[in-house]
Design a protein around this motif. Sequence first.
Motif, PDB file in Angstrom:
ATOM      1  N   GLU A 106      30.674 -36.723 -37.291  1.00  0.00           N
ATOM      2  CA  GLU A 106      30.290 -35.338 -37.045  1.00  0.00           C
ATOM      3  C   GLU A 106      28.884 -35.256 -36.456  1.00  0.00           C
ATOM      4  O   GLU A 106      28.624 -34.481 -35.530  1.00  0.00           O
ATOM      5  CB  GLU A 106      30.398 -34.524 -38.331  1.00  0.00           C
ATOM      6  CG  GLU A 106      31.818 -34.011 -38.518  1.00  0.00           C
ATOM      7  CD  GLU A 106      32.149 -33.599 -39.938  1.00  0.00           C
ATOM      8  OE1 GLU A 106      31.215 -33.367 -40.731  1.00  0.00           O
ATOM      9  OE2 GLU A 106      33.352 -33.511 -40.247  1.00  0.00           O
ATOM     10  N   ILE A 107      27.976 -36.094 -36.978  1.00  0.00           N
ATOM     11  CA  ILE A 107      26.611 -36.089 -36.457  1.00  0.00           C
ATOM     12  C   ILE A 107      26.624 -36.517 -34.993  1.00  0.00           C
ATOM     13  O   ILE A 107      25.989 -35.908 -34.139  1.00  0.00           O
ATOM     14  CB  ILE A 107      25.735 -37.070 -37.265  1.00  0.00           C
ATOM     15  CG1 ILE A 107      25.685 -36.575 -38.695  1.00  0.00           C
ATOM     16  CG2 ILE A 107      24.351 -37.213 -36.645  1.00  0.00           C
ATOM     17  CD1 ILE A 107      24.478 -36.963 -39.459  1.00  0.00           C
ATOM     18  N   ASP A 108      27.370 -37.572 -34.714  1.00  0.00           N
ATOM     19  CA  ASP A 108      27.457 -38.073 -33.355  1.00  0.00           C
ATOM     20  C   ASP A 108      27.961 -36.984 -32.418  1.00  0.00           C
ATOM     21  O   ASP A 108      27.413 -36.755 -31.340  1.00  0.00           O
ATOM     22  CB  ASP A 108      28.432 -39.266 -33.354  1.00  0.00           C
ATOM     23  CG  ASP A 108      28.216 -40.169 -32.177  1.00  0.00           C
ATOM     24  OD1 ASP A 108      28.866 -39.946 -31.147  1.00  0.00           O
ATOM     25  OD2 ASP A 108      27.384 -41.086 -32.277  1.00  0.00           O
ATOM     26  N   THR A 109      29.007 -36.275 -32.878  1.00  0.00           N
ATOM     27  CA  THR A 109      29.595 -35.236 -32.056  1.00  0.00           C
ATOM     28  C   THR A 109      28.608 -34.079 -31.846  1.00  0.00           C
ATOM     29  O   THR A 109      28.496 -33.541 -30.746  1.00  0.00           O
ATOM     30  CB  THR A 109      30.910 -34.765 -32.707  1.00  0.00           C
ATOM     31  OG1 THR A 109      31.779 -35.896 -32.792  1.00  0.00           O
ATOM     32  CG2 THR A 109      31.591 -33.694 -31.903  1.00  0.00           C
ATOM     33  N   LEU A 110      27.870 -33.737 -32.899  1.00  0.00           N
ATOM     34  CA  LEU A 110      26.870 -32.672 -32.758  1.00  0.00           C
ATOM     35  C   LEU A 110      25.793 -33.059 -31.750  1.00  0.00           C
ATOM     36  O   LEU A 110      25.395 -32.259 -30.899  1.00  0.00           O
ATOM     37  CB  LEU A 110      26.207 -32.394 -34.111  1.00  0.00           C
ATOM     38  CG  LEU A 110      26.966 -31.451 -35.038  1.00  0.00           C
ATOM     39  CD1 LEU A 110      26.251 -31.346 -36.379  1.00  0.00           C
ATOM     40  CD2 LEU A 110      27.083 -30.079 -34.384  1.00  0.00           C
ATOM     41  N   LYS A 133      31.027 -28.414 -23.651  1.00  0.00           N
ATOM     42  CA  LYS A 133      29.839 -29.178 -24.074  1.00  0.00           C
ATOM     43  C   LYS A 133      30.221 -30.523 -24.675  1.00  0.00           C
ATOM     44  O   LYS A 133      29.584 -31.534 -24.397  1.00  0.00           O
ATOM     45  CB  LYS A 133      29.044 -28.375 -25.099  1.00  0.00           C
ATOM     46  CG  LYS A 133      28.080 -27.417 -24.444  1.00  0.00           C
ATOM     47  CD  LYS A 133      27.408 -26.547 -25.462  1.00  0.00           C
ATOM     48  CE  LYS A 133      27.197 -25.164 -24.894  1.00  0.00           C
ATOM     49  NZ  LYS A 133      27.307 -24.145 -25.940  1.00  0.00           N
ATOM     50  N   ILE A 134      31.280 -30.524 -25.491  1.00  0.00           N
ATOM     51  CA  ILE A 134      31.647 -31.770 -26.143  1.00  0.00           C
ATOM     52  C   ILE A 134      32.181 -32.775 -25.121  1.00  0.00           C
ATOM     53  O   ILE A 134      32.126 -33.981 -25.318  1.00  0.00           O
ATOM     54  CB  ILE A 134      32.648 -31.526 -27.306  1.00  0.00           C
ATOM     55  CG1 ILE A 134      32.916 -32.813 -28.066  1.00  0.00           C
ATOM     56  CG2 ILE A 134      33.931 -30.920 -26.845  1.00  0.00           C
ATOM     57  CD1 ILE A 134      31.726 -33.376 -28.764  1.00  0.00           C
ATOM     58  N   LYS A 135      32.667 -32.266 -24.001  1.00  0.00           N
ATOM     59  CA  LYS A 135      33.174 -33.191 -22.977  1.00  0.00           C
ATOM     60  C   LYS A 135      32.055 -34.012 -22.354  1.00  0.00           C
ATOM     61  O   LYS A 135      32.300 -34.973 -21.630  1.00  0.00           O
ATOM     62  CB  LYS A 135      33.957 -32.429 -21.911  1.00  0.00           C
ATOM     63  CG  LYS A 135      35.153 -31.686 -22.522  1.00  0.00           C
ATOM     64  CD  LYS A 135      36.281 -31.421 -21.551  1.00  0.00           C
ATOM     65  CE  LYS A 135      37.342 -30.543 -22.204  1.00  0.00           C
ATOM     66  NZ  LYS A 135      38.703 -30.911 -21.838  1.00  0.00           N
ATOM     67  N   PRO A 151      31.901 -24.032 -37.392  1.00  0.00           N
ATOM     68  CA  PRO A 151      31.567 -23.548 -36.047  1.00  0.00           C
ATOM     69  C   PRO A 151      32.796 -22.967 -35.331  1.00  0.00           C
ATOM     70  O   PRO A 151      32.685 -21.974 -34.603  1.00  0.00           O
ATOM     71  CB  PRO A 151      31.071 -24.810 -35.330  1.00  0.00           C
ATOM     72  CG  PRO A 151      30.691 -25.760 -36.414  1.00  0.00           C
ATOM     73  CD  PRO A 151      31.547 -25.433 -37.595  1.00  0.00           C
ATOM     74  N   GLU A 152      33.968 -23.588 -35.572  1.00  0.00           N
ATOM     75  CA  GLU A 152      35.203 -23.113 -34.926  1.00  0.00           C
ATOM     76  C   GLU A 152      35.595 -21.743 -35.472  1.00  0.00           C
ATOM     77  O   GLU A 152      36.061 -20.875 -34.740  1.00  0.00           O
ATOM     78  CB  GLU A 152      36.324 -24.129 -35.148  1.00  0.00           C
ATOM     79  CG  GLU A 152      36.273 -25.340 -34.218  1.00  0.00           C
ATOM     80  CD  GLU A 152      35.031 -26.193 -34.352  1.00  0.00           C
ATOM     81  OE1 GLU A 152      34.511 -26.324 -35.478  1.00  0.00           O
ATOM     82  OE2 GLU A 152      34.565 -26.717 -33.326  1.00  0.00           O
ATOM     83  N   LEU A 153      35.385 -21.549 -36.776  1.00  0.00           N
ATOM     84  CA  LEU A 153      35.713 -20.258 -37.389  1.00  0.00           C
ATOM     85  C   LEU A 153      34.771 -19.177 -36.870  1.00  0.00           C
ATOM     86  O   LEU A 153      35.189 -18.055 -36.559  1.00  0.00           O
ATOM     87  CB  LEU A 153      35.610 -20.371 -38.917  1.00  0.00           C
ATOM     88  CG  LEU A 153      35.890 -19.088 -39.695  1.00  0.00           C
ATOM     89  CD1 LEU A 153      37.317 -18.608 -39.462  1.00  0.00           C
ATOM     90  CD2 LEU A 153      35.639 -19.295 -41.195  1.00  0.00           C
ATOM     91  N   LYS A 154      33.510 -19.543 -36.737  1.00  0.00           N
ATOM     92  CA  LYS A 154      32.507 -18.578 -36.282  1.00  0.00           C
ATOM     93  C   LYS A 154      32.825 -18.116 -34.864  1.00  0.00           C
ATOM     94  O   LYS A 154      32.727 -16.927 -34.538  1.00  0.00           O
ATOM     95  CB  LYS A 154      31.133 -19.256 -36.327  1.00  0.00           C
ATOM     96  CG  LYS A 154      29.992 -18.404 -35.824  1.00  0.00           C
ATOM     97  CD  LYS A 154      28.655 -18.941 -36.342  1.00  0.00           C
ATOM     98  CE  LYS A 154      27.496 -18.157 -35.759  1.00  0.00           C
ATOM     99  NZ  LYS A 154      27.100 -18.677 -34.429  1.00  0.00           N
ATOM    100  N   GLY A 171      39.980 -36.598 -37.596  1.00  0.00           N
ATOM    101  CA  GLY A 171      38.606 -36.955 -37.267  1.00  0.00           C
ATOM    102  C   GLY A 171      38.223 -36.514 -35.876  1.00  0.00           C
ATOM    103  O   GLY A 171      39.060 -36.432 -34.976  1.00  0.00           O
ATOM    104  N   VAL A 172      36.927 -36.211 -35.735  1.00  0.00           N
ATOM    105  CA  VAL A 172      36.404 -35.790 -34.438  1.00  0.00           C
ATOM    106  C   VAL A 172      36.164 -37.023 -33.576  1.00  0.00           C
ATOM    107  O   VAL A 172      36.354 -38.158 -34.025  1.00  0.00           O
ATOM    108  CB  VAL A 172      35.106 -34.956 -34.600  1.00  0.00           C
ATOM    109  CG1 VAL A 172      35.422 -33.608 -35.221  1.00  0.00           C
ATOM    110  CG2 VAL A 172      34.079 -35.704 -35.424  1.00  0.00           C
TER     111      VAL A 172
END
Lengths: 145, 471
Positions: free
Chosen positions: A131-135, B64-66, B215-218, B382-383
């Motif tokens: 999660e930290i990495d992703t943030l 952004k995550i991309k 964050p997704e809920l927000k 997992g992310v």
Amino acid sequence: MTIATILARKGVKVVTIRPEQTLREALALLAQHSIGAVLVCDAAGALVGILSERDIVREAVRNELFFERPVSTIMTKDVITGQPNDDLNAAAVTMTNKRFRHLPVLDAGKIVGVISLGDIAKAQRDEYLGEIDTLQTQLLGERAS
Amino acid sequence: MSVDRPGTAAHPLRVVIVGAGPTGFYAADQLLRQEGLIVEIDMFDRVPTPFGLVRYGVAPDHQKIKAVTVAFDKIASHPRFRFYGSVELGKHLSVDDLRAHYHQIFYATGAQSDRRMGIPGEDLKGSHPATEFVAWYNGHPDYQDLQFDLSAERVAVVGVGNVAIDVARILSRTPEELAKTDISDQAFEALRRSAVKEVYLLGRRGPAQAAFTNPELKELGELAGADVVVDPREVELDPLSRAALAKAPDRATSKKTEMLQAYANGVVSGKPRTLVIRFLVSPLEVIGNAAGEVTAMKLVRNELYQTPTGTLQPRATEQVETLPVGLVFRSVGYRGVPLPGVPFNDKWAVILNEKGRVLDPVSKQPAVGEYTGGWIKRGPSGVIGTNKPDAAETVTCMLEDLAQHAILHPPAPGAAAADALVRSRQPQCLSYDDWRQLDRQEIERGRAQGRPRVKFTRLDEILGALRAGNR
Ligand SMILES: Cc1cc2nc3c(=O)[nH]c(=O)nc-3n(C[C@H](O)[C@H](O)[C@H](O)COP(=O)(O)OP(=O)(O)OC[C@H]3O[C@@H](n4cnc5c(N)ncnc54)[C@H](O)[C@@H]3O)c2cc1C
Ligand SMILES: NC(=O)c1ccc[n+]([C@@H]2O[C@H](COP(=O)([O-])OP(=O)(O)OC[C@H]3O[C@@H](n4cnc5c(N)ncnc54)[C@H](OP(=O)(O)O)[C@@H]3O)[C@@H](O)[C@H]2O)c1
């Protein structure tokens, strides 16, 4: 995250022993597989107890000639078990509060694995690191755009 | 003894990675960074382009995550890294082919299918797995012929994970919002004409157990064209959840329930769409009409009970309701599929493994030279970043085994031989330079429309673009 996530990368081996086997045999199993606890199953394969290194240490202090005693005499009989879709976080809280480190996992009554508090800690740490990495990635992305 | 151990300039360690998602790239990076070890990596993917779910899973309005692909790009620039797009294990290459050319094989094929709900009516017309919808709106070449009938006014999304949130959010976005994303043109057109007015997210447990993250809920509360509606009774914490939170306070969970309660107490501002989040309901059946089209969903109200581990699980009550909907997406999780010739653990739908070492199904001992990582190793959770420590665990095993000489001994361990084999099996394979070329063209097409990129979504389109670019 569920218990299944941990079992998925633990192969299929579950180390078990019979209640009438000796503590010497139990110790050999623990050493051979580098594990901290062994499940005790009857002839039909049903879970009847769990024996941890702590149980054996406690017995050794009380009785130096413990090697030949049967597993059944010192194993924990009221075993708390989990199921694959139980939440890891809940299991961690319960194991910490009730002070046990190994959780046998049953699916429809059948043993499908054992997870340790160490396994849970690793999974939680990996999730957290991820999660930290992703943030961080997102923040970098924000700055770049 | 160490003379013929591969890993030197004269005799590099040859590793093949099957699957070009985050896990594959993290593993490649970790191997290429080993000091004093010369590794050559070939990475294959069944689709023409790299990045797996970062391209075909992550929502188009989450650009952004991309940015994580910037790091993958750097890895791919390594002189001893090669990428081959459009090359599928099981179709163009077999495991035996890989064994003949590499010292170590790393399977990182992700979860290519979906979990089922196991209820009647699941396959009626208008009931779809979220996996297909997601792949479709993201322009995955294998899913471009699918059709989703968005003429329904009410849609149910089963599950309250982050994928369910993605699906509900994309369904609720206005055309103006979508126009700024890299959603596929086809999906954009369909969603622009969508008649959807109400989207129902259905959680089988309570708000404190919801899998989505804060964050997704927000973000749902910030949609231009949709109000979030929550029934105050459904987000009031039950005694068991309250007791669990009191025993082990957890900021994220408290925040999540507070946010939901704020939605429940909020005023509906009259936006054109509503997004309703429901809790403690399980689908019993998808109901259809004579034509076999979805018309409703039968739901049962659940109560929570505590298992011995302290987990709160749902249990059906007698209370049943019918929710009229014309479209259903089940978003109850992805599912891994077996690869031909690779041991599979059906129970968890992963490659049979221990810490990433593939196990022989009979002896339960490690299968020499075969490894796995990511979603196909631990299951679909997992992310993106979670796959980094996961890949590291496997790479550690690979290095330990290498030190023990427990590797494959391919008769033809040369880079040129492997390249020739791949090209003979798949003459239309793509290189990483091809991808760079496509990437530039997609971004270029996007710039003209004020979008991050406009994806090529079909194989012939991709090959055509490459031909044009090379001219
Ligand atoms: C809809 C969705 C949205 C997500 N959004 C986010 C997000 O916003 N942020 C976040 O951090 N995480 C997100 N995630 C999670 C993240 O995408 C995953 O953790 C990650 O992609 C898993 O990586 P992987 O490499 O194991 O699998 P994948 O990314 O699935 O990669 C596997 C690759 O293997 C290839 N492959 C499969 N079979 C074969 C074969 N036989 N031969 C050759 N190649 C093959 C596939 O084509 C694919 O490219 C999301 C997941 C989903 C499903
Ligand atoms: N923005 C992001 O960061 C992002 C976006 C998308 C995905 N991801 C990640 O990708 C992973 C996969 O996401 P996901 O949403 O597919 O999986 P998930 O987080 O595991 O969620 C699955 C959901 O389906 C529910 N469910 C399962 N079986 C069900 C059934 N039979 N009936 C009703 N509900 C059922 C689960 O409820 P229970 O909890 O009760 O089992 C849960 O709400 C997650 O780790 C997620 O965080 C991240």
